[in-house]
Design a protein around this motif. Structure first.
Motif, PDB file in Angstrom:
ATOM      1  N   GLY A 221      62.798  77.009  10.614  1.00 47.24           N
ATOM      2  CA  GLY A 221      63.133  76.877   8.957  1.00 47.24           C
ATOM      3  C   GLY A 221      62.616  77.822   8.185  1.00 47.24           C
ATOM      4  O   GLY A 221      62.421  77.588   6.920  1.00 47.24           O
ATOM      5  N   ASN A 222      62.398  79.273   8.813  1.00 41.99           N
ATOM      6  CA  ASN A 222      61.810  80.209   8.119  1.00 41.99           C
ATOM      7  C   ASN A 222      60.324  79.839   7.262  1.00 41.99           C
ATOM      8  O   ASN A 222      59.967  80.310   6.461  1.00 41.99           O
ATOM      9  N   LYS A 223      59.477  78.888   7.936  1.00 41.17           N
ATOM     10  CA  LYS A 223      58.311  78.584   7.640  1.00 41.17           C
ATOM     11  C   LYS A 223      57.375  79.184   8.650  1.00 41.17           C
ATOM     12  O   LYS A 223      57.650  79.134   9.978  1.00 41.17           O
ATOM     13  N   ILE A 224      56.303  79.578   8.179  1.00 38.24           N
ATOM     14  CA  ILE A 224      55.333  80.166   8.992  1.00 38.24           C
ATOM     15  C   ILE A 224      54.264  79.000   9.724  1.00 38.24           C
ATOM     16  O   ILE A 224      53.995  78.405   8.872  1.00 38.24           O
ATOM     17  N   LYS A 225      54.004  79.336  10.800  1.00 38.11           N
ATOM     18  CA  LYS A 225      52.915  78.298  11.327  1.00 38.11           C
ATOM     19  C   LYS A 225      51.777  78.633  11.102  1.00 38.11           C
ATOM     20  O   LYS A 225      51.131  79.923  11.341  1.00 38.11           O
ATOM     21  N   PRO A 226      50.934  77.960  10.506  1.00 39.69           N
ATOM     22  CA  PRO A 226      49.345  78.499   9.968  1.00 39.69           C
ATOM     23  C   PRO A 226      48.699  78.235  11.119  1.00 39.69           C
ATOM     24  O   PRO A 226      48.873  77.617  12.122  1.00 39.69           O
TER      25      PRO A 226
ATOM     26  N   SER B  66      54.628  87.756   3.903  1.00 37.07           N
ATOM     27  CA  SER B  66      55.154  86.422   4.633  1.00 37.07           C
ATOM     28  C   SER B  66      55.423  85.573   3.464  1.00 37.07           C
ATOM     29  O   SER B  66      55.471  84.212   3.476  1.00 37.07           O
ATOM     30  N   GLN B  67      54.940  85.945   2.180  1.00 36.81           N
ATOM     31  CA  GLN B  67      54.872  84.956   0.898  1.00 36.81           C
ATOM     32  C   GLN B  67      56.042  84.016   0.860  1.00 36.81           C
ATOM     33  O   GLN B  67      56.032  82.857   0.517  1.00 36.81           O
ATOM     34  N   SER B  68      57.273  84.476   1.038  1.00 35.75           N
ATOM     35  CA  SER B  68      58.587  83.861   0.685  1.00 35.75           C
ATOM     36  C   SER B  68      58.813  82.797   1.798  1.00 35.75           C
ATOM     37  O   SER B  68      59.381  81.792   1.808  1.00 35.75           O
ATOM     38  N   GLN B  69      57.589  82.797   2.945  1.00 40.19           N
ATOM     39  CA  GLN B  69      58.058  81.892   4.099  1.00 40.19           C
ATOM     40  C   GLN B  69      57.045  80.746   4.030  1.00 40.19           C
ATOM     41  O   GLN B  69      56.700  80.008   4.765  1.00 40.19           O
ATOM     42  N   LEU B  70      56.117  80.734   2.852  1.00 41.26           N
ATOM     43  CA  LEU B  70      55.062  79.840   2.725  1.00 41.26           C
ATOM     44  C   LEU B  70      55.851  78.365   2.478  1.00 41.26           C
ATOM     45  O   LEU B  70      56.768  78.274   2.070  1.00 41.26           O
ATOM     46  N   PRO B  71      54.895  77.379   2.555  1.00 39.13           N
ATOM     47  CA  PRO B  71      55.139  76.073   2.241  1.00 39.13           C
ATOM     48  C   PRO B  71      55.520  75.913   0.875  1.00 39.13           C
ATOM     49  O   PRO B  71      55.012  76.699   0.153  1.00 39.13           O
TER      50      PRO B  71
END
Length: 174
Positions: free
Chosen positions: A35-40, A151-156
């Motif tokens: 969903g366009n979110k990065i895995k931390p 990756s800022q736009s993909q942060l929670p």
């Protein structure tokens, strides 16, 4: 004729860097992760910055980018916003600005509301193979987290709220 050769070379290089990502979807995995979110990933304790001192409310360490410089910006509880270049021996790039104490309190309330502490020791890494990006390390009294400008736009969403509020606060300083 020389301009055509240069343009052709530039176009060739551009197509070499974009075609593999389009042709091979597995290379897009790091950017398009659930969903366009990065895995931390967890930040190891030995890579965490020093805790904040009593008068510091929040700290941002920005490092990398094309210049490779590191800047530290701290927000003090009296409203001072101090930015220094780490490694600048004569402190020539220091700036001291101010925000109102009310803005400091609003920012602290936002940290609580956004549950900033749930991002403690989490890093949101850049996509594999990325270069010239800036890594931001954000630290409050209870939390340290990292992200990068690519990756800022993909942060929670809640972490993005904190990043936006922090940037707004810095931009409002006089």
């Amino acid at each position: 004729m020389k301009n055509i050769i240069i343009l052709t070379t530039i176009l060739s290089l551009c197509s070499l860097t974009t075609i593999p990502a389009i042709a091979n979807p597995s290379q897009q995995h790091h950017q398009i992760n659930n969903g366009n979110k990065i895995k931390p990933v967890i930040i190891p304790n030995n890579q965490l910055p020093e805790p904040l001192t009593k008068e510091v409310v929040f700290r941002e360490i920005a490092s990398g980018g094309i210049t490779g410089r590191t800047y530290q910006t701290v927000l003090l509880n009296d409203g001072r916003l101090i930015r220094v270049s780490i490694g600048d021996a004569n402190d020539s790039q220091r700036s001291v600005l101010r925000v109102s104490k009310e803005k400091v309190r609003q920012f602290e309330r936002l940290l609580n509301k956004a549950k900033f502490e749930k991002f403690n020791k989490l890093s949101y890494p850049a996509p594999q193979g990325a270069a010239d990006y800036i890594t931001y390390t954000l630290t409050s009294k209870t939390t340290t987290t990292q992200y990068n400008d690519i990756s800022q736009s993909q942060l929670p969403n809640k972490l993005n709220e904190v990043v936006k509020a922090w940037n707004d606060l810095k931009n409002s300083a006089k």
